[in-house]
Design a protein around this motif. Structure first.
Motif, PDB file in Angstrom:
ATOM      1  N   PHE A   1      36.868  36.243  30.301  1.00 30.51           N
ATOM      2  CA  PHE A   1      35.920  36.950  31.160  1.00 30.51           C
ATOM      3  C   PHE A   1      35.153  35.947  32.020  1.00 30.51           C
ATOM      4  CE2 PHE A   1      36.239  39.684  27.322  1.00 30.51           C
ATOM      5  CZ  PHE A   1      36.941  40.728  27.936  1.00 30.51           C
TER       6      PHE A   1
ATOM      7  N   PRO B   1      38.108  47.428  38.226  1.00 29.62           N
ATOM      8  CA  PRO B   1      37.756  47.902  36.883  1.00 29.62           C
ATOM      9  C   PRO B   1      36.290  47.672  36.490  1.00 29.62           C
ATOM     10  CG  PRO B   1      38.881  45.808  36.725  1.00 29.62           C
ATOM     11  CD  PRO B   1      38.883  46.174  38.178  1.00 29.62           C
TER      12      PRO B   1
ATOM     13  N   CYS C   1      33.325  49.421  33.470  1.00 29.39           N
ATOM     14  CA  CYS C   1      33.458  48.437  32.377  1.00 29.39           C
ATOM     15  C   CYS C   1      32.142  48.273  31.620  1.00 29.39           C
ATOM     16  CB  CYS C   1      33.886  47.086  32.957  1.00 29.39           C
ATOM     17  SG  CYS C   1      34.027  45.816  31.698  1.00 29.39           S
TER      18      CYS C   1
ATOM     19  N   ARG D   1      31.024  45.745  30.241  1.00 32.95           N
ATOM     20  CA  ARG D   1      30.450  44.406  30.407  1.00 32.95           C
ATOM     21  C   ARG D   1      29.745  44.221  31.758  1.00 32.95           C
ATOM     22  NH1 ARG D   1      31.811  40.023  27.384  1.00 32.95           N
ATOM     23  NH2 ARG D   1      31.638  38.745  29.244  1.00 32.95           N
ATOM     24  N   LYS D   2      29.681  45.283  32.562  1.00 28.21           N
ATOM     25  CA  LYS D   2      29.195  45.070  33.934  1.00 28.21           C
ATOM     26  C   LYS D   2      27.722  44.658  33.995  1.00 28.21           C
ATOM     27  CE  LYS D   2      28.287  49.929  35.152  1.00 28.21           C
ATOM     28  NZ  LYS D   2      28.739  51.037  35.999  1.00 28.21           N
TER      29      LYS D   2
ATOM     30  N   THR E   1      36.715  42.527  41.625  1.00 27.85           N
ATOM     31  CA  THR E   1      36.447  41.850  40.350  1.00 27.85           C
ATOM     32  C   THR E   1      36.815  40.373  40.466  1.00 27.85           C
ATOM     33  OG1 THR E   1      36.892  43.877  39.139  1.00 27.85           O
ATOM     34  CG2 THR E   1      37.178  41.817  37.913  1.00 27.85           C
TER      35      THR E   1
ATOM     36  N   LEU F   1      40.910  41.422  33.346  1.00 29.38           N
ATOM     37  CA  LEU F   1      41.138  42.793  33.799  1.00 29.38           C
ATOM     38  C   LEU F   1      41.373  42.873  35.318  1.00 29.38           C
ATOM     39  CD1 LEU F   1      38.344  44.490  31.659  1.00 29.38           C
ATOM     40  CD2 LEU F   1      40.799  44.340  31.161  1.00 29.38           C
TER      41      LEU F   1
HETATM   42 FE1  SF4 Z   1      34.311  44.073  33.178  1.00 29.21          FE
HETATM   43 FE2  SF4 Z   1      34.232  43.399  35.754  1.00 29.21          FE
HETATM   44 FE3  SF4 Z   1      33.119  41.782  33.913  1.00 29.21          FE
HETATM   45 FE4  SF4 Z   1      35.777  42.015  34.057  1.00 29.21          FE
HETATM   46  S1  SF4 Z   1      34.399  41.158  35.631  1.00 29.21           S
HETATM   47  S2  SF4 Z   1      34.542  42.065  32.188  1.00 29.21           S
HETATM   48  S3  SF4 Z   1      36.018  44.184  34.621  1.00 29.21           S
HETATM   49  S4  SF4 Z   1      32.445  43.850  34.478  1.00 29.21           S
END
Ligand code: SF4
Ligand code: FES
Length: 365
Positions: free
Chosen positions: A233, A298, A302, A304-305, A326, A332
């Motif tokens: 990531f 994505p 998500c 994790r955003k 992204t 991803l």
């Molecule tokens: Fe999720 Fe985007 Fe972070 Fe990848 S970059 S983990 S798709 S929020």
């Protein structure tokens, strides 16, 4: 209008620098001396920054001490109530000048190192004798009682000595060392094939840092920024666009991050036409990627955003041509495979040095 307030400001006082590091974070198109803001304008910006809520001012460049008014600027920033951090190569800095800076209210010095091997260090810096001068500056800073951070950019040529560099920094009396892998945009991207380590080298470096941390902390604080090209990531670049900091270029453009000018199509307001408060709240560039509404998939769905904010806008633009995509460092991202191919791809020993006269490097594959 945003509820957010900036905590820090990077003042790029000049792009002039005695060094020519091939991973320099300055833009490929460097601002010339004749375009630099004058003393009175910088002092006005420092006042505006303090009024806006900025607490920490990073006096940077290029080499900020190449400005003949650096002591006056430091005094003005301290008078405005800002915590002042000088980010310097240490080359050209005398003990007398450091004393004058300390007397003017300088709070902290951040000194860049290239390597513990003096030959490689001077080769990367593009200047013979730079390594020796940096050590003299480190000694002078500590003797003056100023807190010292040493920062080292890691790449293929010095990664094998990552632990040596931390030990050497500790011996100078530095309180903190920041060991950060090269960021691959601007000059770093132009030199990616020369600077990118291998997967094996990165894994060995992670292990070396973990070991040296066990041995040396807490006598020195070790900040280690791992390379996102080798991660699943991305990093939360800038802790989110337009969330915590602003960057003023030598000619007075105000940017949400130091590499933002690499994103074509953004309009940056300047301190000549707007106050810092107006720029922070209302400028199109600061609002372009604030929050999460601008995100595509994505990232949009998500979980994790709110952790990584979709990664780095500059890296997304460099690899995909669209800063709203992204970050390709994310596994991803549909572009992640291209980034992994580059990691596995061929290396070169050719370095493109950061110089005003350097022919413009090719920035994209
Ligand atoms: Fe999720 Fe985007 Fe972070 Fe990848 S970059 S983990 S798709 S929020
Ligand atoms: Fe510009 Fe990451 S370097 S957002």
């Amino acid at each position: 209008m945003t509820d957010l307030l900036p905590l820090g400001m990077l003042a790029e006082l000049t792009h002039r620098c005695p060094l020519a590091c091939p991973y320099c974070s300055n833009p490929v198109e460097l601002d010339r001396r004749s375009d630099e803001l004058d003393t009175a304008t910088w002092l006005r910006i420092f006042e505006e920054a303090a009024e806006l809520g900025v607490l920490q001012l990073h006096l940077s460049g290029g080499e900020p001490t190449a400005r003949s008014d650096i002591v006056e600027l430091t005094r003005g920033a301290a008078k405005a109530g800002l915590y002042t951090n000088l980010i310097t190569s240490g080359v050209g800095l005398t003990k007398q000048r450091l004393e004058a800076l300390a007397e003017a209210g300088l709070d902290h010095v951040q000194l860049s190192w290239q390597d513990t091997d003096p030959v490689v260090a001077d080769k990367i810096a593009g200047l013979e004798g730079a390594h020796r001068w940096k050590h003299e500056t480190a000694r002078a800073v500590v003797e003056l009682g100023l807190p010292l951070t040493i920062n080292v950019v890691i790449h293929r040529l010095n990664i094998a000595r990552i632990a040596d560099m931390i030990v050497a920094a500790c011996r100078t009396g530095a309180r903190r060392i920041e060991v950060a892998h090269t960021q691959y945009y601007g000059w770093g991207l132009a030199n990616r094939a020369a600077l990118l380590p291998t997967q094996e080298q990165v894994e060995a470096a992670h292990a070396a840092v973990a070991q040296i941390r066990r041995e040396l902390e807490p006598s020195i604080l070790i900040d280690y920024v791992a390379p996102d090209h080798f991660s699943r990531f991305p990093k939360p670049c800038m802790n989110g666009w337009g969330r915590q900091s602003l960057n003023v270029t030598p000619r007075g453009k105000v940017l949400p991050c130091h590499a933002a000018e690499s994103i074509r199509g953004l309009t940056f307001w300047t301190v000549h036409d707007h106050s810092l408060r107006e720029i922070w709240h209302d400028s199109p560039a600061f609002n372009a990627f604030r929050g999460t509404d601008w995100m595509k998939e994505p990232c949009r769905s998500c979980p994790r955003k709110h952790i990584d904010f979709g990664g780095c806008r500059c890296q997304a633009f460099a690899w995909t041509g669209d800063a709203a995509n992204t970050d390709p460092a994310c596994e991803l991202s549909p572009y992640h495979g291209a980034l992994r191919d580059a990691v596995a791809g061929p290396r070169t020993n050719e370095l493109i040095y950061r110089r005003f006269s350097q022919p413009k490097p090719v920035l994209q594959d």
